[in-house]
Design a protein around this motif. Structure first.
Motif, PDB file in Angstrom:
ATOM      1  N   PHE A  31      58.373  92.647 -51.879  1.00 36.89           N
ATOM      2  CA  PHE A  31      59.278  93.169 -50.860  1.00 36.89           C
ATOM      3  C   PHE A  31      59.469  94.675 -51.012  1.00 36.89           C
ATOM      4  O   PHE A  31      59.441  95.416 -50.039  1.00 36.89           O
ATOM      5  N   GLN A  32      59.641  95.129 -52.241  1.00 30.93           N
ATOM      6  CA  GLN A  32      59.864  96.552 -52.487  1.00 30.93           C
ATOM      7  C   GLN A  32      58.632  97.389 -52.162  1.00 30.93           C
ATOM      8  O   GLN A  32      58.756  98.524 -51.712  1.00 30.93           O
ATOM      9  N   GLN A  33      57.457  96.837 -52.378  1.00 33.09           N
ATOM     10  CA  GLN A  33      56.225  97.605 -52.197  1.00 33.09           C
ATOM     11  C   GLN A  33      55.662  97.540 -50.778  1.00 33.09           C
ATOM     12  O   GLN A  33      54.843  98.378 -50.412  1.00 33.09           O
ATOM     13  N   ASP A  34      56.072  96.564 -49.993  1.00 31.38           N
ATOM     14  CA  ASP A  34      55.519  96.385 -48.651  1.00 31.38           C
ATOM     15  C   ASP A  34      56.496  96.941 -47.611  1.00 31.38           C
ATOM     16  O   ASP A  34      57.419  96.256 -47.165  1.00 31.38           O
ATOM     17  N   VAL A  41      61.962  92.813 -41.890  1.00 28.58           N
ATOM     18  CA  VAL A  41      63.080  91.973 -42.319  1.00 28.58           C
ATOM     19  C   VAL A  41      64.407  92.672 -42.019  1.00 28.58           C
ATOM     20  O   VAL A  41      65.349  92.049 -41.521  1.00 28.58           O
ATOM     21  N   GLU A  42      64.480  93.952 -42.310  1.00 24.68           N
ATOM     22  CA  GLU A  42      65.712  94.695 -42.020  1.00 24.68           C
ATOM     23  C   GLU A  42      66.012  94.682 -40.522  1.00 24.68           C
ATOM     24  O   GLU A  42      67.160  94.522 -40.119  1.00 24.68           O
ATOM     25  N   ARG A  43      64.990  94.829 -39.701  1.00 22.89           N
ATOM     26  CA  ARG A  43      65.202  94.794 -38.245  1.00 22.89           C
ATOM     27  C   ARG A  43      65.684  93.422 -37.811  1.00 22.89           C
ATOM     28  O   ARG A  43      66.582  93.313 -36.966  1.00 22.89           O
ATOM     29  N   ALA A  44      65.124  92.373 -38.378  1.00 25.93           N
ATOM     30  CA  ALA A  44      65.561  91.023 -38.034  1.00 25.93           C
ATOM     31  C   ALA A  44      67.028  90.822 -38.427  1.00 25.93           C
ATOM     32  O   ALA A  44      67.797  90.197 -37.681  1.00 25.93           O
ATOM     33  N   SER A  87      66.771  97.595 -51.852  1.00 31.15           N
ATOM     34  CA  SER A  87      66.066  96.353 -51.521  1.00 31.15           C
ATOM     35  C   SER A  87      66.777  95.141 -52.127  1.00 31.15           C
ATOM     36  O   SER A  87      66.760  94.060 -51.546  1.00 31.15           O
ATOM     37  N   GLU A  88      67.460  95.345 -53.245  1.00 34.20           N
ATOM     38  CA  GLU A  88      68.190  94.234 -53.868  1.00 34.20           C
ATOM     39  C   GLU A  88      69.315  93.731 -52.960  1.00 34.20           C
ATOM     40  O   GLU A  88      69.614  92.536 -52.936  1.00 34.20           O
ATOM     41  N   ILE A  90      69.281  93.774 -49.643  1.00 36.47           N
ATOM     42  CA  ILE A  90      68.627  92.993 -48.595  1.00 36.47           C
ATOM     43  C   ILE A  90      68.214  91.635 -49.136  1.00 36.47           C
ATOM     44  O   ILE A  90      68.411  90.606 -48.480  1.00 36.47           O
ATOM     45  N   LEU A  91      67.662  91.612 -50.331  1.00 37.53           N
ATOM     46  CA  LEU A  91      67.264  90.336 -50.929  1.00 37.53           C
ATOM     47  C   LEU A  91      68.468  89.433 -51.170  1.00 37.53           C
ATOM     48  O   LEU A  91      68.383  88.215 -50.986  1.00 37.53           O
ATOM     49  N   ASP A  92      69.602  90.015 -51.552  1.00 37.95           N
ATOM     50  CA  ASP A  92      70.829  89.225 -51.718  1.00 37.95           C
ATOM     51  C   ASP A  92      71.273  88.633 -50.381  1.00 37.95           C
ATOM     52  O   ASP A  92      71.728  87.486 -50.325  1.00 37.95           O
ATOM     53  N   VAL A  93      71.162  89.406 -49.321  1.00 40.05           N
ATOM     54  CA  VAL A  93      71.496  88.896 -47.990  1.00 40.05           C
ATOM     55  C   VAL A  93      70.590  87.719 -47.653  1.00 40.05           C
ATOM     56  O   VAL A  93      71.052  86.669 -47.182  1.00 40.05           O
ATOM     57  N   ILE A  94      69.304  87.874 -47.913  1.00 35.31           N
ATOM     58  CA  ILE A  94      68.323  86.842 -47.582  1.00 35.31           C
ATOM     59  C   ILE A  94      68.600  85.554 -48.357  1.00 35.31           C
ATOM     60  O   ILE A  94      68.604  84.463 -47.784  1.00 35.31           O
ATOM     61  N   THR A  95      68.833  85.691 -49.648  1.00 39.80           N
ATOM     62  CA  THR A  95      68.984  84.494 -50.483  1.00 39.80           C
ATOM     63  C   THR A  95      70.404  83.946 -50.492  1.00 39.80           C
ATOM     64  O   THR A  95      70.593  82.729 -50.580  1.00 39.80           O
ATOM     65  N   GLY A  96      71.411  84.820 -50.383  1.00 37.09           N
ATOM     66  CA  GLY A  96      72.784  84.367 -50.511  1.00 37.09           C
ATOM     67  C   GLY A  96      73.536  84.172 -49.209  1.00 37.09           C
ATOM     68  O   GLY A  96      74.373  83.267 -49.098  1.00 37.09           O
ATOM     69  N   ASP A  97      73.241  84.996 -48.218  1.00 35.14           N
ATOM     70  CA  ASP A  97      74.033  84.981 -46.989  1.00 35.14           C
ATOM     71  C   ASP A  97      73.373  84.232 -45.834  1.00 35.14           C
ATOM     72  O   ASP A  97      74.060  83.588 -45.038  1.00 35.14           O
ATOM     73  N   LEU A  98      72.059  84.349 -45.715  1.00 38.57           N
ATOM     74  CA  LEU A  98      71.400  83.718 -44.567  1.00 38.57           C
ATOM     75  C   LEU A  98      71.406  82.191 -44.609  1.00 38.57           C
ATOM     76  O   LEU A  98      71.594  81.565 -43.560  1.00 38.57           O
TER      77      LEU A  98
END
Length: 116
Positions: A31-34, A41-44, A87-88, A90-98
């Motif tokens: 995620f960090q490198q791409d 993902v941020e736009r979504a 990026s962490e 965003i990843l927290d949002v993805i794994t914890g909030d979504l």
């Protein structure tokens, strides 16, 4: 102009599905490198945030455990404070909030919320 809640919820679920598919089998390093993945993902997430602003208060009250104000505010953070979003976060949002948000949206769909 008031938007149809059914359509708004479908848009939100579609973006969450997009994020889930895009992030499947991806590591934090991936995620960090791409940059393309991260921007997509941020736009979504921005779209989910903006769409949530079109849901009526009485509908949101059915799912009180969801932090609707934080969801609504996340889009502003991504638009205006993008340079400070790690990026962490965003990843927290993805794994914890979504996941709980998706579950709540699916319940609202199942309950047959009224169209506005």
């Amino acid at each position: 102009m008031t938007r149809d809640s059914v359509i708004v919820i479908d848009e939100m679920l579609s973006m969450i599905d997009f994020i889930e598919i895009s992030m499947s089998d991806k590591t934090q390093s991936d995620f960090q490198q791409d940059m393309m993945l991260r921007l997509a993902v941020e736009r979504a997430i921005e779209i989910v945030s903006e769409a949530s602003r079109h849901l009526p208060t009485d509908l949101l009250a059915r799912e009180r455990e969801i932090p609707w104000n934080s969801i609504r505010g996340m889009g502003n953070v991504l638009r205006h404070e993008y340079h400070r979003v790690a990026s962490e976060v965003i990843l927290d949002v993805i794994t914890g909030d979504l996941p709980p948000l998706k579950a709540a949206l699916l319940r609202l769909n199942k309950d047959g919320q009224t169209a506005d």
